[in-house]
Design a protein around this motif. Structure first.
Motif, short mmCIF file in Angstrom:
data_model
loop_
_atom_site.label_atom_id
_atom_site.label_comp_id
_atom_site.label_asym_id
_atom_site.label_seq_id
_atom_site.Cartn_x
_atom_site.Cartn_y
_atom_site.Cartn_z
N ILE A 132 0.84 -1.20 0.00
CA ILE A 132 0.00 0.00 0.00
C ILE A 132 0.87 1.25 0.00
CG2 ILE A 132 -1.70 1.34 1.31
CD1 ILE A 132 -2.83 -1.13 -0.18
N MET A 133 1.89 1.27 0.85
CA MET A 133 2.76 2.44 0.91
C MET A 133 3.53 2.60 -0.40
SD MET A 133 1.75 3.74 3.58
CE MET A 133 2.79 5.18 3.54
N SER A 134 3.93 1.50 -1.01
CA SER A 134 4.62 1.56 -2.30
C SER A 134 3.70 2.15 -3.37
CB SER A 134 5.07 0.15 -2.71
OG SER A 134 5.67 0.18 -3.97
N LEU A 135 2.44 1.71 -3.39
CA LEU A 135 1.48 2.27 -4.34
C LEU A 135 1.29 3.77 -4.11
CD1 LEU A 135 -1.21 -0.56 -4.31
CD2 LEU A 135 0.34 0.02 -6.20
N GLN A 136 1.27 4.17 -2.83
CA GLN A 136 1.11 5.58 -2.51
C GLN A 136 2.31 6.38 -3.01
OE1 GLN A 136 -0.93 7.70 -1.80
NE2 GLN A 136 0.00 9.36 -0.66
#
Length: 174
Positions: free
Chosen positions: A153-157
């Protein structure tokens, strides 16, 4: 004191800091490494910094910064946070505070959260998630598809694709 109470109740993780404090920087970096998006208030940069500093002092904090609140509760400063991290107690504490979900809330998305240790048949759900290839919780689904955990999720963000993904799934209106 009321201003601090209000500020710490608005986000799952709040850090009161000073921009020039190396210990504050260390604590903030640790949270960012975990994929947490804390509310950070730099007391030397905000208009009511002195008033907030006095309120923190009345809490018995010395040194005053960094002051970390998780789930609205005062957890401590650099020594306490680093100690929790070394004891491997910090990440579970952050998970329970819903820190990852604050990212979704920042977008205006209200995710459905199932606490596997609190729902009937939670262990069965966890086994299914493991079979799907998600060995850790949180397991995030967007539009019915398993996206992954905190790191994904943080990577996508960071790649700036999370918000468009939420829009396509109908979870976010623009």
């Amino acid at each position: 004191m009321d201003v601090v109470t209000r500020m710490v109740s608005e986000r799952p993780v709040v850090i009161f800091s000073r921009s020039s404090c190396s210990m504050s920087h260390t604590v903030k970096s640790l949270f960012f490494e975990f994929g947490v998006n804390p509310a950070v208030y730099e007391l030397d940069e905000i208009s009511r910094g002195g008033e907030i500093e006095q309120a923190l002092l009345r809490l018995g904090r010395n040194p005053i910064i960094p002051a970390v609140f998780i789930g609205g509760e005062f957890v401590g400063g650099a020594n306490e946070i680093i100690s929790l991290h070394l004891q491997r107690s910090l990440q579970p504490l952050l998970k329970n505070a819903g820190a990852l979900w604050s990212l979704f809330n920042d977008f205006g998305v209200n995710p459905v959260v199932y606490e596997l240790d609190e729902i009937p048949r939670g262990q069965e759900v966890e086994q299914v998630l493991t079979a799907l290839g998600c060995g850790m919780v949180p397991a995030v689904f967007i539009g019915g598809e398993l996206v992954g955990g905190t790191n994904e999720i943080m990577s996508l963000q960071l790649k700036r694709v999370l918000k468009p993904m939420l829009i396509r799934a109908g979870a976010l209106w623009v």
